[in-house]
Design an enzyme around this catalytic site. Structure first.
Site, short mmCIF file in Angstrom:
data_model
loop_
_atom_site.label_atom_id
_atom_site.label_comp_id
_atom_site.label_asym_id
_atom_site.label_seq_id
_atom_site.Cartn_x
_atom_site.Cartn_y
_atom_site.Cartn_z
CE1 TYR A 30 -0.56 0.01 -22.14
CE2 TYR A 30 -1.22 0.12 -24.44
CZ TYR A 30 -0.53 0.64 -23.37
OH TYR A 30 0.20 1.79 -23.53
CB ALA A 62 -0.93 -0.01 1.20
NE ARG A 117 -4.96 9.76 -31.57
CZ ARG A 117 -5.35 10.62 -32.51
NH1 ARG A 117 -4.74 10.66 -33.68
NH2 ARG A 117 -6.34 11.44 -32.31
CG HIS A 177 1.18 -3.47 -21.97
ND1 HIS A 177 0.49 -4.10 -20.97
CD2 HIS A 177 2.04 -2.61 -21.34
CE1 HIS A 177 0.91 -3.63 -19.78
NE2 HIS A 177 1.86 -2.75 -19.99
CG LEU A 202 0.65 -0.64 -9.10
CD1 LEU A 202 0.53 -0.10 -10.52
CD2 LEU A 202 0.75 -2.17 -9.13
N GLY A 251 -7.80 -3.00 -20.30
CA GLY A 251 -8.82 -2.15 -19.69
C GLY A 251 -9.00 -0.84 -20.44
C1 BG6 Z 1 3.60 -0.26 -17.89
C2 BG6 Z 1 5.08 -0.25 -18.14
O1 BG6 Z 1 3.12 -1.56 -17.90
O2 BG6 Z 1 2.95 0.48 -18.89
C3 BG6 Z 1 5.61 1.17 -18.21
O3 BG6 Z 1 5.74 -0.95 -17.11
C4 BG6 Z 1 4.80 1.99 -19.19
O4 BG6 Z 1 6.97 1.16 -18.59
C5 BG6 Z 1 3.32 1.85 -18.93
O5 BG6 Z 1 5.20 3.34 -19.04
C6 BG6 Z 1 2.51 2.52 -20.03
O6 BG6 Z 1 1.16 2.51 -19.70
P1 BG6 Z 1 0.19 3.57 -20.36
O7 BG6 Z 1 -1.15 3.17 -19.88
O8 BG6 Z 1 0.62 4.91 -19.87
O9 BG6 Z 1 0.35 3.44 -21.83
#
Ligand code: BG6
Length: 482
Positions: A187, A13, A368, A248, A17, A189
């Site tokens: 990604y 917590a 996009r 992703h 993140l 989500g």
């Molecule tokens: C994370 C990576 O999974 O995704 C990061 O660890 C990256 O390095 C991030 O910056 C990007 O996420 P988003 O949602 O900003 O495209």
């Protein structure tokens, strides 16, 4: 919908993140009425010895972007739902204390017919996943006779290669069943990633075109205009392929390439995604360009001889009836000229070019993902005027214009809600994860051993020029306009 007490436990917590993603997502769910104060309690757990108040103070500033006065009341009510328990990740004592606190809350909040739901969110380094899973299993499972559940939410990196990932999966799998495990790939989500299935399978227009007869190449691109700032130590161990591409971008590829699922049931969708991954051919060296931005090694947490790529372009080939011969170009990089994530589906040239317009470009659908969500299609049209000249133009669905006033939910918000609802559609199944590692592990081993080296590129550039050459070789035709 399920009723009864819901305990959300954020492990780790006090970390980044939790602060930046997990708590703000929970706050947004609370604000929209998805978390009811009479049912929900949120527990923060970490090693740091701090008070409830201290934790609340730490996360408060991150909860909402616009701190207008009408939100401040929501913020303070939300913060009151949060309790903090400190303890280590590898001894029972802290988890027993956590269980005691959760049980007290359940006792206080549950009506006679209520069940107990316990959601453990791992905002933790994966090295502690196995021990934490053991501790939860031993000390903190839902014990209510009236039903309910215990679920865990985990996030990448799930290992470093096929072997380590399988080991981790086995360790977690011994303690929790697959329906209890939610592997987040945020990604999945994102609004426009979720839109992919609708655009593909609800539009007659695209159905007959979505194949090797009509599509020349597909590009899935991730660009960031900043480096590894502050995360050099973590990043250097993983590199751009593990950080972005293997998870992703590959997940996005699955949604672009999969067959129509039998239904929208999570297992039906995930069955189709696995088939795509299993059909990907081994990656050839000539289909890879790696890069590392100049200055990356200046970070004191990065070894000064680091071979870790911060940029990669990798071409994948899907060996099936729909896609044979169509290159899927996955491209990701840090410290580039712009921040953007998009899918570009480029069609073949129209045969019998009576307008001699081939050089102007091709039909392309661009989805996009960010920033400024949009879907646009490149078309050749008559240049307005007296001459019979052609030009490239766009049919443009820009979300900001078309959906004015509609707030697009954050990926984490949507995914956490799914975990509470028990919907695993947008989560990665164990066999998907395995298939994803199978694709990239041989390449990653060659990079780790130093056999393949990244090419230096200037920060703020497009990445190594060799990547553009590879794209051209794969058949991608650069068009002008957007
Ligand atoms: C994370 C990576 O999974 O995704 C990061 O660890 C990256 O390095 C991030 O910056 C990007 O996420 P988003 O949602 O900003 O495209």
């Amino acid at each position: 919908p399920e009723t009864g007490c819901l305990s959300i436990i954020v492990l780790g917590a006090s970390g980044d993140l939790a602060k930046k993603k997990t708590f703000p997502a929970l706050f947004n769910l609370y604000r929209q009425g998805f978390l009811q104060s009479n049912e929900v309690h949120i527990f923060g757990y970490a090693r740091t010895k701090i008070s409830d108040e201290e934790l609340r103070k730490r996360i408060c500033g991150y909860l909402c972007k616009d701190a207008s006065p009408d939100h401040s009341e929501d913020v303070s009510k939300f913060l009151q739902l949060i309790k903090y328990v400190s303890g280590s990740y590898d001894t029972e004592k802290g988890f027993q204390q956590l269980d005691k606190e959760i049980s007290e809350h359940e006792l206080a909040k549950n009506s006679a017919e209520g069940s107990s739901r316990r959601l453990f969110y791992f905002a933790l380094p994966p090295s502690v996943y196995p021990t934490v899973c053991k501790m939860i299993k031993k000390c903190c499972m839902n014990k209510s006779d009236l039903g309910g559940w215990t679920r865990i939410v985990v996030e990448k990196p799930f290992g470093k290669d096929l072997e380590s990932s399988e080991r981790l999966s086995a360790q977690i799998g011994e303690l929790f069943k697959e329906p209890q495990i939610y592997r987040i790939d945020h990604y999945l989500g994102k609004e426009l990633v979720q839109n992919m299935l609708v655009v593909r399978f609800a539009n007659r227009l695209f159905l007959p075109l979505w194949n090797r007869d009509n599509i020349d190449n597909v590009q899935i691109v991730f660009r960031e205009d900043f480096g590894t700032e502050g995360r050099g130590g973590y990043f250097d161990e993983y590199g751009i392929i593990r950080d972005i591409i293997q998870n992703h971008l590959l997940q996005v590829l699955c949604l672009v390439a999969m067959e129509r699922p039998v239904s929208l049931k999570p297992e039906h969708i995930r069955d189709e995604k696995v088939k795509v991954l299993q059909s990907v051919l081994p990656i050839k060296d000539e289909d890879v360009v790696l890069g590392q931005y100049e200055g990356y090694r200046d970070d004191p947490t990065v070894p000064n001889n680091s071979n870790t790529p911060t940029f990669a372009t990798v071409i994948l080939h899907i060996h099936n009836e729909r896609w044979e011969g169509v290159p899927f170009i996955l491209k990701a990089g840090k410290a580039l000229s712009s921040r953007k994530a998009e899918i570009r589906v480029q069609f073949k040239d129209a045969p019998g070019d009576i307008f001699k317009c081939k050089k102007q470009g091709r039909n392309e659908i661009v989805i996009r993902l960010q920033p400024s969500e949009a879907i646009y299609m490149k078309l050749t049209v008559k240049q307005p005027g007296l001459e019979m000249a052609t030009a490239q133009s766009e049919l443009d669905l820009s979300y900001r214009q078309r959906y004015q006033g509609v707030t697009i939910p954050e990926a984490y918000e949507r995914l956490i809600l799914d975990t509470i609802r028990g919907d695993q559609q947008h989560f990665v199944r164990r066999d998907e994860l395995k298939a994803a590692w199978e694709i990239f592990t041989p390449l990653l081993h060659r990079i780790d051993s130093g056999e393949m080296k990244p090419i230096p590129y200037e920060p703020g550039s497009r990445g190594p020029a060799q990547a553009d050459e590879l794209l051209a070789k794969a058949g991608y035709v650069q068009t002008h306009g957007y």
